[in-house]
Design a protein around this motif. Structure first.
Motif, PDB file in Angstrom:
ATOM      1  N   ASP A   1       0.854  -1.185   0.000  1.00 57.10           N
ATOM      2  CA  ASP A   1       0.000   0.000   0.000  1.00 57.10           C
ATOM      3  C   ASP A   1       0.888   1.233   0.000  1.00 57.10           C
ATOM      4  N   LEU A   2       0.644   2.142  -0.940  1.00 56.12           N
ATOM      5  CA  LEU A   2       1.417   3.383  -1.047  1.00 56.12           C
ATOM      6  C   LEU A   2       2.918   3.098  -1.080  1.00 56.12           C
ATOM      7  N   SER A   3       3.304   2.106  -1.884  1.00 52.33           N
ATOM      8  CA  SER A   3       4.712   1.746  -2.096  1.00 52.33           C
ATOM      9  C   SER A   3       5.396   1.238  -0.830  1.00 52.33           C
ATOM     10  N   ARG A   4       4.634   0.636   0.075  1.00 53.61           N
ATOM     11  CA  ARG A   4       5.207   0.001   1.261  1.00 53.61           C
ATOM     12  C   ARG A   4       4.591  -1.385   1.419  1.00 53.61           C
ATOM     13  N   PHE A   5       5.389  -2.330   1.935  1.00 59.37           N
ATOM     14  CA  PHE A   5       4.867  -3.643   2.279  1.00 59.37           C
ATOM     15  C   PHE A   5       4.397  -3.631   3.730  1.00 59.37           C
ATOM     16  N   TYR A   6       3.227  -4.239   3.965  1.00 55.95           N
ATOM     17  CA  TYR A   6       2.679  -4.339   5.314  1.00 55.95           C
ATOM     18  C   TYR A   6       2.310  -5.790   5.619  1.00 55.95           C
ATOM     19  N   LEU A   7       2.402  -6.142   6.886  1.00 52.59           N
ATOM     20  CA  LEU A   7       1.903  -7.421   7.375  1.00 52.59           C
ATOM     21  C   LEU A   7       0.599  -7.166   8.112  1.00 52.59           C
ATOM     22  N   ILE A   8      -0.481  -7.795   7.648  1.00 53.30           N
ATOM     23  CA  ILE A   8      -1.745  -7.770   8.384  1.00 53.30           C
ATOM     24  C   ILE A   8      -1.684  -8.923   9.375  1.00 53.30           C
ATOM     25  N   CYS A   9      -1.823  -8.615  10.652  1.00 51.94           N
ATOM     26  CA  CYS A   9      -1.586  -9.625  11.677  1.00 51.94           C
ATOM     27  C   CYS A   9      -2.467  -9.378  12.899  1.00 51.94           C
ATOM     28  N   HIS A  10      -2.449 -10.342  13.795  1.00 46.58           N
ATOM     29  CA  HIS A  10      -3.143 -10.217  15.074  1.00 46.58           C
ATOM     30  C   HIS A  10      -2.094 -10.103  16.163  1.00 46.58           C
ATOM     31  N   ASN A  11      -2.150  -9.002  16.915  1.00 45.56           N
ATOM     32  CA  ASN A  11      -1.214  -8.809  18.015  1.00 45.56           C
ATOM     33  C   ASN A  11      -1.643  -9.640  19.214  1.00 45.56           C
ATOM     34  N   ASP A  12      -0.711 -10.355  19.806  1.00 43.65           N
ATOM     35  CA  ASP A  12      -1.009 -11.194  20.962  1.00 43.65           C
ATOM     36  C   ASP A  12      -1.646 -10.351  22.069  1.00 43.65           C
ATOM     37  N   GLY A  13      -2.796 -10.806  22.582  1.00 44.83           N
ATOM     38  CA  GLY A  13      -3.480 -10.086  23.643  1.00 44.83           C
ATOM     39  C   GLY A  13      -4.508  -9.090  23.157  1.00 44.83           C
ATOM     40  N   SER A  14      -4.666  -8.952  21.843  1.00 47.18           N
ATOM     41  CA  SER A  14      -5.634  -8.014  21.273  1.00 47.18           C
ATOM     42  C   SER A  14      -6.791  -8.783  20.653  1.00 47.18           C
ATOM     43  N   ASP A  15      -7.906  -8.081  20.396  1.00 49.87           N
ATOM     44  CA  ASP A  15      -9.052  -8.706  19.737  1.00 49.87           C
ATOM     45  C   ASP A  15      -9.278  -8.092  18.360  1.00 49.87           C
ATOM     46  N   ASP A  16      -8.235  -7.484  17.802  1.00 49.80           N
ATOM     47  CA  ASP A  16      -8.374  -6.849  16.495  1.00 49.80           C
ATOM     48  C   ASP A  16      -7.113  -7.090  15.677  1.00 49.80           C
ATOM     49  N   LEU A  17      -7.147  -6.665  14.424  1.00 55.05           N
ATOM     50  CA  LEU A  17      -5.997  -6.808  13.540  1.00 55.05           C
ATOM     51  C   LEU A  17      -5.092  -5.586  13.638  1.00 55.05           C
ATOM     52  N   GLY A  18      -3.824  -5.799  13.341  1.00 55.02           N
ATOM     53  CA  GLY A  18      -2.862  -4.714  13.264  1.00 55.02           C
ATOM     54  C   GLY A  18      -2.128  -4.773  11.935  1.00 55.02           C
ATOM     55  N   ASN A  19      -1.501  -3.673  11.553  1.00 50.69           N
ATOM     56  CA  ASN A  19      -0.744  -3.591  10.302  1.00 50.69           C
ATOM     57  C   ASN A  19       0.672  -3.134  10.619  1.00 50.69           C
ATOM     58  N   ARG A  20       1.655  -3.909  10.191  1.00 54.60           N
ATOM     59  CA  ARG A  20       3.052  -3.599  10.507  1.00 54.60           C
ATOM     60  C   ARG A  20       3.871  -3.504   9.224  1.00 54.60           C
ATOM     61  N   ARG A  21       4.641  -2.425   9.098  1.00 62.65           N
ATOM     62  CA  ARG A  21       5.487  -2.245   7.927  1.00 62.65           C
ATOM     63  C   ARG A  21       6.657  -3.213   7.960  1.00 62.65           C
ATOM     64  N   LEU A  22       6.894  -3.878   6.824  1.00 67.24           N
ATOM     65  CA  LEU A  22       7.988  -4.843   6.767  1.00 67.24           C
ATOM     66  C   LEU A  22       9.346  -4.163   6.850  1.00 67.24           C
ATOM     67  N   ASP A  23       9.462  -2.947   6.300  1.00 65.88           N
ATOM     68  CA  ASP A  23      10.756  -2.274   6.347  1.00 65.88           C
ATOM     69  C   ASP A  23      11.053  -1.683   7.721  1.00 65.88           C
ATOM     70  N   ARG A  24      10.128  -1.840   8.666  1.00 65.51           N
ATOM     71  CA  ARG A  24      10.375  -1.447  10.058  1.00 65.51           C
ATOM     72  C   ARG A  24      10.544  -2.681  10.942  1.00 65.51           C
ATOM     73  N   MET A  25      10.886  -3.797  10.306  1.00 69.53           N
ATOM     74  CA  MET A  25      11.204  -5.026  11.030  1.00 69.53           C
ATOM     75  C   MET A  25      12.692  -5.309  10.880  1.00 69.53           C
TER      76      MET A  25
END
Length: 320
Positions: free
Chosen positions: A176-200
């Motif tokens: 999205d917008l020239s960035r890769f993201y991981l759609i994931c579930h954060n441990d302990g949450s009840d919703d989805l999160g989005n994390r940039r791959l280049d910030r890993m």
């Protein structure tokens, strides 16, 4: 292997940058086989090889031979431009990939994109481990395994530094917008999160299996990736709400550019249109600030008040 056994390979390599508009004659092929590979064959033998390659749909042409391609020069150019002007890959990896893409095209394509090498450095991400991170996440998603992610961020020294670790359930990798993201579930949450791959900084695959996305209350009845991407521009996480917006009619195209056509027109006059759409409110907040002169949030009231407060803070800074 005897050299003669490689003649079809040599022919295809010689024809690698030809197309229907840039062909080689049999005389050209005979000369290049001799010059490049020290292979001497008769015109009749060459004709037999070309007949077999035509039958296998590798080459075409009678009066001038050219290589058949799975991708046209125009299609390859689109991919090259997306790599060149996007921010998906570090600069060295982007240049290497562009070189490989160019080799799939004709000589005409090479001439068209020659200016690429004369461009100044373009702002690409600085994470040299992006391929490794993507490969690990792909493996985890395929095998339904949890991962431990070590995050990183830029310091004032312009370098990436590790910050924290978190265990997540990975579901999708998206762009999205020239960035890769991981759609994931954060441990302990009840919703989805989005994390940039280049910030890993690194990804560790764990033995523990993933939590099913259907166990999350918002997606108990299923998950539609298209709807999710449309509702979550800028890749902000969180639930979506039905929002009502008043938009200057001439600018409805700006809304469609970002959110698509899945909205309902409630009212309209000569100047404005009132629409309703299901949107992530955190993302909509920043979109409204971006297009503030042509849009007004009518509901939900909490978002309207948030926009108002944000604008007041901005105004105070400029009046100070």
């Amino acid at each position: 292997m005897r050299k003669n056994g490689l003649i079809p390979v040599y022919i295809l390599k010689i024809l690698s940058q030809t197309d229907a508009s840039h062909r080689l004659t049999q005389k050209d092929l005979l000369q290049l086989l001799h010059e490049k590979y020290d292979v001497k064959i008769s015109r009749g033998t060459l004709g037999s090889y070309l007949h077999e390659l035509r039958q296998a749909h590798y080459v075409s042409g009678e009066r001038g031979i050219y290589r058949n391609r799975d991708l046209s020069d125009e299609e390859i150019r689109i991919v090259i431009d997306s790599v060149l002007f996007g921010h998906l890959l570090p600069q060295d990896q982007a240049k290497a990939l562009i070189g490989k893409l160019q080799s799939l095209g004709s000589l005409a394509l090479e001439r068209k994109v020659r200016a690429i090498h004369e461009l100044p450095d373009i702002n690409h991400n600085n994470n040299e481990h992006l391929y490794e991170i993507m490969e690990a996440l792909d493996e985890a998603i395929e095998n339904h395994k949890r991962v431990r992610i070590t995050s990183c961020r830029y310091g004032i020294d312009k370098q990436l530094h590790e910050t924290s670790t978190r265990i997540v359930d990975p579901y999708y990798i998206v762009s999205d917008l020239s960035r890769f993201y991981l759609i994931c579930h954060n441990d302990g949450s009840d919703d989805l999160g989005n994390r940039r791959l280049d910030r890993m900084a690194k990804v560790e695959i764990l033995e523990e299996g993933c939590v099913s996305i259907r166990t999350l209350s918002s997606y108990a009845h299923g998950f539609d990736l298209g709807d999710y991407m449309r509702e979550h521009i800028y890749m902000f996480a969180g639930e979506s709400e039905t929002c009502q917006l008043k938009i200057v009619k001439d600018h409805i195209g700006d809304f469609i550019d970002w959110y698509g056509t899945s909205f309902h027109v409630m009212e309209e006059d000569e100047e404005y249109v009132l629409i309703s759409a299901k949107i992530n409110t955190q993302a909509l907040y920043y979109w409204v600030l971006q297009y503030g002169e042509m849009v007004e949030v009518l509901s939900p009231l909490s978002l309207r008040e948030k926009v108002k407060a944000g604008l007041m803070r901005m105004l105070a800074r400029y009046q100070a």
